[in-house]
Design an enzyme around this catalytic site. Structure first.
Site, PDB file in Angstrom:
ATOM      1  CB  ALA A 186     -10.666  -8.478  -7.099  1.00 48.72           C
ATOM      2  CB  VAL A 210      -7.579 -13.408  -5.801  1.00 43.04           C
ATOM      3  CG1 VAL A 210      -7.706 -12.122  -4.988  1.00 43.04           C
ATOM      4  CG2 VAL A 210      -6.137 -13.605  -6.249  1.00 43.04           C
ATOM      5  CG  HIS A 242      -5.342   3.702   1.212  1.00 46.97           C
ATOM      6  ND1 HIS A 242      -5.005   2.380   1.057  1.00 46.97           N
ATOM      7  CD2 HIS A 242      -6.616   3.811   0.756  1.00 46.97           C
ATOM      8  CE1 HIS A 242      -6.018   1.716   0.524  1.00 46.97           C
ATOM      9  NE2 HIS A 242      -7.010   2.564   0.329  1.00 46.97           N
ATOM     10  CG  ASP A 277      -2.262   0.612   1.008  1.00 44.80           C
ATOM     11  OD1 ASP A 277      -2.294   1.843   0.852  1.00 44.80           O
ATOM     12  OD2 ASP A 277      -3.288  -0.099   0.980  1.00 44.80           O
ATOM     13  CB  SER A 335      -9.610   0.301   0.573  1.00 42.09           C
ATOM     14  OG  SER A 335      -8.882   0.542  -0.584  1.00 42.09           O
ATOM     15  CG  ASP A 346      -4.625   2.837  18.459  1.00 40.15           C
ATOM     16  OD1 ASP A 346      -4.163   3.107  19.584  1.00 40.15           O
ATOM     17  OD2 ASP A 346      -5.661   3.355  18.002  1.00 40.15           O
ATOM     18  CG  ASN A 402     -14.070   1.882  -4.239  1.00 44.29           C
ATOM     19  OD1 ASN A 402     -14.614   0.889  -3.790  1.00 44.29           O
ATOM     20  ND2 ASN A 402     -13.149   2.558  -3.572  1.00 44.29           N
TER      21      ASN A 402
END
Length: 372
Positions: A198, A203, A95, A61, A250, A69, A187
């Site tokens: 995808a 996958v 992102h 990414d 995402s 965190d 998207n």
């Protein structure tokens, strides 16, 4: 036809919301409350079974910032876009840090901070996309190659688009190495069909749903969709110790990657295809009965995926225990969760054919993508 040249890809997050947000979301005391998807998926109950120890999830990414965190869960990775190298632990976009948080954030004490689906899993950060959310297919390929060679258990790919011969080879090599590969379908309006990786067979292709459990309008549809997960107004970690809100597949992808990490932790000897099988076989059916182009096989059910009696691939039988609805998915106004589970019980009693049937597309659809 697949291009042999590096092609542009785009992260499957809506750019308008993939930036740090101001106000309550930046307050660690409020972020857990804002993470509605945790309640929707009944994450607290899933964590009584496992929290994902022993699992490494690679995140190719924009990089992953060292957010409090994620302290202790962030491994040294790499930067495949820079000749100078790097360990992947920086993020100028937010992102990648958001995706890592959805997978493995552990928050702070007293229920403060962001919580991931698998808070005891480790993140392998790989910079493969620029700060503007774009990268080249061959950069993603290099990231997948790195993740595979460094023995990642799961690769979470929150990007979608064109591909290259090297990327196809890298994805196939990862699958052959028994890595669970999860990717977003893409998207709207940037995409009109399911993008790569995808669209690659085996996958796990992830679509998105909204707070009511209905298909998210931003999510691309197509015969490649396998499962769906929350994708609207999803809060997570961001750079500089802040938090971010995102809408897009995402987020759904990272959530499903976290689910895969939980399954691999609970069942360490389970092959990657069986991990996908558990996710699809226990998913809560939505829309038309069986697999459809909006939800795939349904919305993931974390607790059922971890606890249901799911026979191995090719050995479905009438003795299969029907998963119990454990998530808050029945806030959908079409009551499809109750309907789907009731249908499952009836068909299992009639001979166990439902699980076989639901994992196959209708006769007019293309053959199943996940090998059965």
């Amino acid at each position: 036809m697949i291009s042999t040249l590096a092609a542009s890809i785009i992260l499957a997050h809506s750019t308008a919301s993939a930036v740090p947000t101001a106000g309550a979301a930046n307050d660690a005391g409020r972020i857990r409350q804002d993470q509605w998807h945790l309640r929707f998926l009944n994450v607290a109950k899933a964590h009584l079974v496992t929290r994902g120890p022993g699992i490494v999830v690679a995140v190719p990414d924009t990089g992953v910032d060292a957010h409090p965190d994620l302290a202790g869960n962030l491994l040294r990775g790499t930067d495949v876009m820079s000749d100078a190298g790097g360990d992947g632990r920086r993020d100028a976009n937010s992102h990648g840090t958001a995706m890592a948080g959805l997978i493995a954030a552990h928050g702070a004490t007293d229920n403060l901070g962001a919580l991931g689906i698998a808070p005891e899993a480790k993140i392998l950060p790989i910079i493969s996309s620029a700060a503007d959310n774009r990268g080249e297919a061959d950069d993603l390929a290099a990231a997948v190659e790195y993740a595979t060679s460094h023995h990642a258990d799961v690769i979470s790919i929150s990007s979608s688009g064109a591909t290259s011969a090297r990327l196809v080879q890298a994805i196939k090599a990862a699958l052959a190495a028994d890595v669970v590969v999860v990717a977003g379908v893409g998207n709207r309006p940037e995409a009109i069909s399911v993008g790569y990786p995808a669209s690659e067979e085996d996958v796990i292709a992830v679509a998105g749903v909204d707070r009511a459990g209905r298909h998210a309008s931003i999510s691309v549809t197509g015969p490649e969709a396998d499962v769906a997960a929350p994708a609207v107004d999803i809060y997570s970690t961001s750079y500089g110790g802040k938090y971010a809100k995102g809408t897009g597949t995402s987020s759904a992808t990272a959530i499903v990657a976290g689910a895969a990490a939980l399954i691999r932790s609970k069942y360490p000897d389970l092959p990657a295809q069986e991990v996908a099988h558990r996710l699809t076989a226990t998913a809560i059916d939505k829309g038309p009965p069986g697999r459809d182009d909006e939800y795939g096989y349904g919305v993931i059910d974390l607790v059922a995926a971890l606890t249901a009696d799911v026979p191995p691939l090719g050995f479905e039988s009438p003795s299969v225990t029907a998963p119990t609805s454990t998530a808050a998915h029945d806030n959908s106004d079409d009551n499809s969760t109750a309907r789907g589970l009731a249908t499952l019980g009836v068909l299992l009693a009639a001979g166990g054919g439902y699980l076989v049937w639901r994992r196959r597309r209708r006769a007019e659809d293309p053959p199943p993508r996940i090998s059965r």
